[in-house]
Design an enzyme around this catalytic site. Structure first.
Site, PDB file in Angstrom:
ATOM      1  CB  VAL A 264      24.242 -13.461  21.393  1.00 55.34           C
ATOM      2  CG1 VAL A 264      23.064 -14.282  22.034  1.00 55.34           C
ATOM      3  CG2 VAL A 264      24.571 -14.012  19.891  1.00 55.34           C
ATOM      4  CD  GLU A 265      26.832 -13.793  27.062  1.00 58.36           C
ATOM      5  OE1 GLU A 265      26.745 -13.441  28.369  1.00 58.36           O
ATOM      6  OE2 GLU A 265      27.599 -14.665  26.509  1.00 58.36           O
ATOM      7  CG  MET A 266      24.954  -7.809  28.439  1.00 56.80           C
ATOM      8  SD  MET A 266      25.839  -7.114  29.860  1.00 56.80           S
ATOM      9  CE  MET A 266      25.088  -7.702  31.484  1.00 56.80           C
TER      10      MET A 266
END
Length: 459
Positions: A264-266
């Site tokens: 989800v983040e990177m």
């Protein structure tokens, strides 16, 4: 009639005296789980003996309950007090946290507060255990041990000698760090090549111009995906005892390795990241000058962590007050600081960070999640997500209050951006206090004084 009344009174007096007298004969708890621990510090040995004798029934797991614990009417109350006591302070876990670890600053602050207020042991317990009150010499021994532990394990180079034993010392201006590695880490911190689609860097969610956060309820990851929890600040993260709200990363290096691999983040991986960075000859050459092994997961996260150790924010007005500037805080801000201590905020929000040193239940005195409404998410599980332990459900790492006026919205769920409202919520759910609007405003005014400087400029 009078004779019957006298008889009834006598029976009640005898019954009331029976329990403490039997306890007096039976003696104090011995051979508990606390006594089984072996301390090398003679002062800790002494205070451990005091805690075993005076506090074991409610604060040492496995201690046999008093003989009257099964009496009708008493069993429920005693079981409740033991459950509450262990939840608030497990002396075995707090005094002996594990190999290489020291008693935490919040544990010291909690013990100091209770000893100072005289609230422990509570009145009902003392009524049944006449010898359980702390003597003046025992209180002095506990305070001496607290001061020694703070000075030896919770102080930092650069902190004035007079403040090494303080409940809240000022933040030092620097920590030891390799300047060249920190500069490489600064570049990586702002490098979007760490994300799969080159759109997200560490600074995206931890913007140094926004207090080391993004000032959003939850952060945006790659492809506009929403994270599940509020992004904590990276300023002063070097002083955190663990990283992330649930403490799943024990070090800054471990934390730096998390987001690049989070879908989800990177949404990237180390092979992809290293390939991108190695395709930059100038940066690769500069990096190898400090890290001969070149780009690896270990060297990249080490560099980022080195940079994050430079993200200190000294010279807040509160720090200036601590170090002798009596005019640094206004009368209202000082009243807020007094309330902050009186209400009990300074137990969990203690130490150099005013937080960041323990996990605490969100809703000690009222049901936060029930009152908040809405579904309970995975993020709401808190420490239990990492520990997988039922007793850690809804426990979260206590956030630092340093620069708190710049790190809104507040709490793990980002449920409010109003600092005064955050104070009201914390007072109610964590301390069981209903603060007036004026009191909330005074505490918030004090919290405003915790805003420090980065590179010589106020955040």
């Amino acid at each position: 009639m009078r004779k019957k009344l006298v008889i009834v009174v006598c029976i009640l007096v005898v019954a009331g005296l029976a329990v403490p007298l039997i306890n007096l004969v039976a003696g104090k708890p011995t051979g508990t789980a606390l006594a089984a621990k072996k301390a090398s510090d003679p002062e800790l040995v002494r205070v451990t003996a005091v805690f075993e004798a005076k506090c074991a029934h409610c604060h040492v797991p496995g201690t046999p309950s008093p003989f009257y614990a099964k009496w009708p009417g008493a069993s429920g109350l005693i079981a409740r007090d033991i459950t509450r006591g262990l939840r608030n302070m497990d002396l075995v876990a707090e005094l002996f946290p594990g190999e290489g670890a020291e008693v935490s600053e919040p544990a010291l602050a909690k013990i100091e507060r209770e000893v100072g207020l005289g609230d422990m042991p509570p009145a009902m317990y003392l009524a049944a255990h006449w010898t359980s009150g702390l003597s003046a010499s025992e209180k002095a021994a506990i305070q001496e041990w607290i001061s020694k532990t703070r000075a030896g394990h919770h102080s930092w180079a650069g902190v004035p000698e007079a403040l090494r034993t303080a409940l809240i010392p000022p933040i030092p201006a620097t920590l030891p760090v390799d300047a060249k590695k920190a500069e490489l880490g600064r570049k990586l911190y702002h490098d979007k090549r760490l994300s799969g689609d080159d759109t997200v860097s560490c600074a995206t969610c931890h913007d140094l111009a926004k207090g080391g956060t993004d000032q959003e309820k939850v952060s945006d990851g790659v492809r506009g995906q929403k994270g599940g929890i509020n992004a904590p600040t990276t300023f002063n993260a070097a002083f955190q005892f663990m990283q992330f709200w649930d403490g799943r990363a024990p070090t800054l290096e471990a934390q730096a390795g998390g987001p690049p691999n989070n879908p989800v983040e990177m949404d990237s991986n180390w092979k992809q990241i290293i390939g991108k960075l190695e395709a930059d000859p100038a940066f690769a050459q500069e990096f190898k000058a400090s890290y001969p092994d070149g780009f690896t997961e270990k060297t990249i996260t080490d560099a980022i962590a080195s940079f994050e150790r430079t993200l200190l924010t000294p010279n807040s007005r509160f720090d200036k007050y601590l170090t002798g500037d009596t005019k640094a805080l206004s009368a209202d801000e000082l009243r807020g600081y007094t309330l902050f201590k009186e209400v009990g905020c300074a137990t969990c929000h203690s130490g150099v960070l005013l937080g960041g040193g323990s996990f605490e239940l969100m809703g000690r005195h009222a049901e936060y999640f029930k009152d908040r409404g809405g579904p309970v998410t995975d993020a709401d599980k808190g420490r239990a997500n990492a520990s997988k332990a039922d007793q850690d459900l809804h426990k979260f790492k206590v956030p630092t209050l340093r620069n708190v006026a710049r790190t809104f919205p507040y709490f793990h769920d980002g449920s409010t951006s109003d600092l005064k409202e955050a104070v009201r919520v914390m007072a109610r759910y964590q301390s069981g206090e209903q603060l007036s609007q004026d009191d909330c405003a005074a505490v918030a005014a004090f919290l405003e004084t915790l805003t420090g400087e980065y590179q010589g400029k106020a955040l």
